[in-house]
Motif scaffolding. Structure first.
Motif, PDB file in Angstrom:
ATOM      1  N   ARG A 100     -11.803   0.166   6.976  1.00 29.57           N
ATOM      2  CA  ARG A 100     -10.452   0.328   6.438  1.00 29.57           C
ATOM      3  C   ARG A 100      -9.392   0.306   7.532  1.00 29.57           C
ATOM      4  NH1 ARG A 100      -9.116   4.937   4.692  1.00 29.57           N
ATOM      5  NH2 ARG A 100     -10.985   6.237   4.670  1.00 29.57           N
ATOM      6  N   TYR A 101      -9.768   0.804   8.707  1.00 29.51           N
ATOM      7  CA  TYR A 101      -8.825   0.889   9.829  1.00 29.51           C
ATOM      8  C   TYR A 101      -8.959  -0.283  10.804  1.00 29.51           C
ATOM      9  CZ  TYR A 101      -7.459   5.768   8.833  1.00 29.51           C
ATOM     10  OH  TYR A 101      -6.959   6.919   8.277  1.00 29.51           O
ATOM     11  N   ASP A 142       1.569  -1.185   7.333  1.00 27.57           N
ATOM     12  CA  ASP A 142       1.246  -0.739   5.979  1.00 27.57           C
ATOM     13  C   ASP A 142      -0.184  -0.229   5.899  1.00 27.57           C
ATOM     14  OD1 ASP A 142       2.153  -0.431   3.274  1.00 27.57           O
ATOM     15  OD2 ASP A 142       0.902  -2.145   2.713  1.00 27.57           O
ATOM     16  N   GLN A 143      -1.087  -0.969   6.491  1.00 28.20           N
ATOM     17  CA  GLN A 143      -2.499  -0.589   6.506  1.00 28.20           C
ATOM     18  C   GLN A 143      -2.709   0.739   7.229  1.00 28.20           C
ATOM     19  OE1 GLN A 143      -4.861  -3.344   8.766  1.00 28.20           O
ATOM     20  NE2 GLN A 143      -6.764  -2.180   8.520  1.00 28.20           N
ATOM     21  N   PRO A 159       2.274  -5.880   7.614  1.00 27.29           N
ATOM     22  CA  PRO A 159       1.021  -5.539   6.925  1.00 27.29           C
ATOM     23  C   PRO A 159       0.130  -4.603   7.736  1.00 27.29           C
ATOM     24  CG  PRO A 159       1.502  -7.877   6.666  1.00 27.29           C
ATOM     25  CD  PRO A 159       2.471  -7.354   7.683  1.00 27.29           C
ATOM     26  N   LYS A 160       0.136  -4.718   9.055  1.00 32.68           N
ATOM     27  CA  LYS A 160      -0.647  -3.817   9.900  1.00 32.68           C
ATOM     28  C   LYS A 160      -0.095  -2.386   9.827  1.00 32.68           C
ATOM     29  CE  LYS A 160      -3.821  -6.492  11.564  1.00 32.68           C
ATOM     30  NZ  LYS A 160      -5.249  -6.236  11.208  1.00 32.68           N
ATOM     31  N   LEU A 187       0.832  -1.209   0.000  1.00 33.80           N
ATOM     32  CA  LEU A 187       0.000   0.000   0.000  1.00 33.80           C
ATOM     33  C   LEU A 187       0.864   1.255   0.000  1.00 33.80           C
ATOM     34  CD1 LEU A 187      -2.747  -1.095   2.578  1.00 33.80           C
ATOM     35  CD2 LEU A 187      -2.843  -1.186   0.078  1.00 33.80           C
ATOM     36  N   GLN A 188       1.922   1.235   0.778  1.00 35.21           N
ATOM     37  CA  GLN A 188       2.836   2.383   0.782  1.00 35.21           C
ATOM     38  C   GLN A 188       3.549   2.513  -0.570  1.00 35.21           C
ATOM     39  OE1 GLN A 188       5.195   2.850   4.623  1.00 35.21           O
ATOM     40  NE2 GLN A 188       4.187   0.887   4.994  1.00 35.21           N
ATOM     41  N   ASN A 207      -3.648   4.320   5.118  1.00 34.35           N
ATOM     42  CA  ASN A 207      -4.954   4.936   5.345  1.00 34.35           C
ATOM     43  C   ASN A 207      -4.819   6.309   5.998  1.00 34.35           C
ATOM     44  OD1 ASN A 207      -7.394   3.141   4.642  1.00 34.35           O
ATOM     45  ND2 ASN A 207      -5.958   1.688   5.568  1.00 34.35           N
TER      46      ASN A 207
END
Length: 429
Positions: free
Chosen positions: A264-265, A310-311, A307-308, A103-104, A315
């Motif tokens: 999303r969060y 990144d999320q 991944p967390k 995502l980044q 966002n």
């Protein structure tokens, strides 16, 4: 003695650091009105104030995240250095980051990283929050970054605290010689009760209590003819307004957010809370995620945690852009040091102070780049070595704060915010 507990972390030195604040006999009696009064008195001596809408979010990764497995991968290094993760390209040509940050990677034009920061071998957030290691702060009591913002915003903050810590309290979040008035508000502690009316107390009952308080004040005015009571009344009014307005209380209530946004969060709600607090007018929010003291099973742990991160980052930064806040809000994410380039026998990486990385975004800084680099095996800076204080100086400048400004310490001696005040020019554009 009142002890307010926060989150706990057990690091490799065997010490459990449960973030806490101990307040002595005088502190235990402080009301919200008292704290507002202290902040106003403290602000009277402030010589400079940043632009009121500028703000910062500081994300702390406790335990020391591996620079080699996030933003400074070494795909050409020997296997015992490069590890299991592969780099992926970002939307900025020539820039690569970890495969667990997809995502980044898609929004790197909105992000930047510093890969050549020199740290100290110390399990503490003191260095990145204040610019000074804990062994220095135990004597010098330098203020945390958020406490400095609190000091400069005290005269302008109305219904919101200027500094909020979502990760509890630690030595690194303390105000040092700036004084107790500039400790962070911690929603997880007993202070959260100050944001709502006591059980069973309606607005009508609150009005009755204000009337009763006024009658006591009248009596005390007869005794105190100096005019002090009229000054105290204004702070009582401000305290009541902070409680009844509900600005911070609403910001902390994620049920008021759009369900699609909450989805999303999901799992990284602190990032959403931080965004809502900044929108409510808070000047600085600190938070933390995960545990990064990976002496063993480094890659197993990071496969869960990256991944967390990144999320949360993707966002948060996208939301700040969508709301037109990207130029005014600076976000930084880092830990206390990097980790050893060579993987140990337990598939882990140990402490490594010679070099670490940090992610930075927003604040009008120049994005879409990597600042500095480390050697081929990630052992030390190859070019553009910089200090934690230089990173903090850059953030202060982004907020309109002069890192060369001084405040009197406990002895009345003027002390600069930072000793090393040279900013990272590449980020300033």
């Amino acid at each position: 003695m009142l002890r307010i507990y926060g989150s706990s972390h057990r690091f490799c030195d065997g010490v459990t650091r449960r973030d806490f604040l101990q307040i002595g006999a005088f502190g235990a009696g402080l009301t919200l009105a008292d704290l507002l009064r202290l902040r106003q008195a403290s602000a009277a001596s402030t010589r400079q104030s940043p632009r009121s809408h500028k703000a910062a979010i500081m994300i702390y990764l406790p335990g020391g995240p591996s620079h080699m497995d996030m933003y400074d991968l070494k795909p050409n290094a020997p296997a015992e250095y490069r590890g299991e993760f592969k780099p992926i390209p970002t939307n900025v040509p020539g820039v690569q980051i970890c495969e667990h940050f997809p995502l980044q990677a898609k929004m790197w034009d909105k992000l930047a990283a510093i890969r050549s920061i020199v740290s100290v071998d110390e399990h503490s957030d003191s260095l990145v929050m204040t610019g000074y290691p804990e062994r220095v702060n135990m004597v010098a009591n330098h203020p945390s970054f958020g406490s400095v913002i609190s000091k400069l915003r005290s005269a302008t903050s109305a219904n919101v605290p200027p500094f909020v810590s979502l990760r509890g309290m630690s030595r690194g979040t303390e105000p040092g010689y700036l004084g107790i008035a500039h400790r962070p508000f911690t929603p997880g502690g007993p202070g959260n009760a100050n944001l709502r009316l006591a059980n069973g107390v309606t607005l009508d009952r609150l009005h009755d209590r204000r009337t009763l308080l006024a009658s006591f004040d009248t009596l005390r005015r007869d005794i105190d003819a100096s005019g002090t009571m009229s000054g105290m009344d204004s702070y009582t009014e401000k305290a009541i307004e902070m409680v009844t307005s509900g600005v911070v209380r609403d910001a902390l209530d994620l049920s008021k957010e759009d369900p699609k946004v909450r989805e999303r969060y999901k799992g990284v709600e602190q990032f959403l809370t931080a965004r809502r607090l900044i929108e409510a007018g808070v000047g600085c929010v600190t938070l933390s995620i995960g545990g990064w003291d990976t002496h063993g099973k480094n890659f197993e742990t990071l496969k869960r945690q990256l991944p967390k991160v990144d999320q949360g980052i993707a966002n948060l930064i996208q939301d700040l852009h969508d709301r037109g806040l990207d130029q005014d809000v600076v976000t930084i994410m880092w830990g206390e040091f990097g980790r050893t380039p060579r993987i140990n026998r337990d598939a882990g990486r140990d402490h490594w102070a010679p070099v670490m990385s940090a992610l930075i975004a927003g604040g009008g800084l120049k994005m879409g780049q990597m600042v500095g680099s480390s050697t081929e095996k990630g052992e030390r800076p190859k070019d553009r070595p910089c200090t934690v204080q230089q990173v903090l100086a850059t953030i202060y400048l982004a907020l309109g704060i002069d890192p060369a400004m001084t405040f009197p310490n406990g002895s009345g001696r003027p002390v600069h915010l930072l000793d090393d005040r040279e900013p990272i020019r590449e980020l300033l554009g």
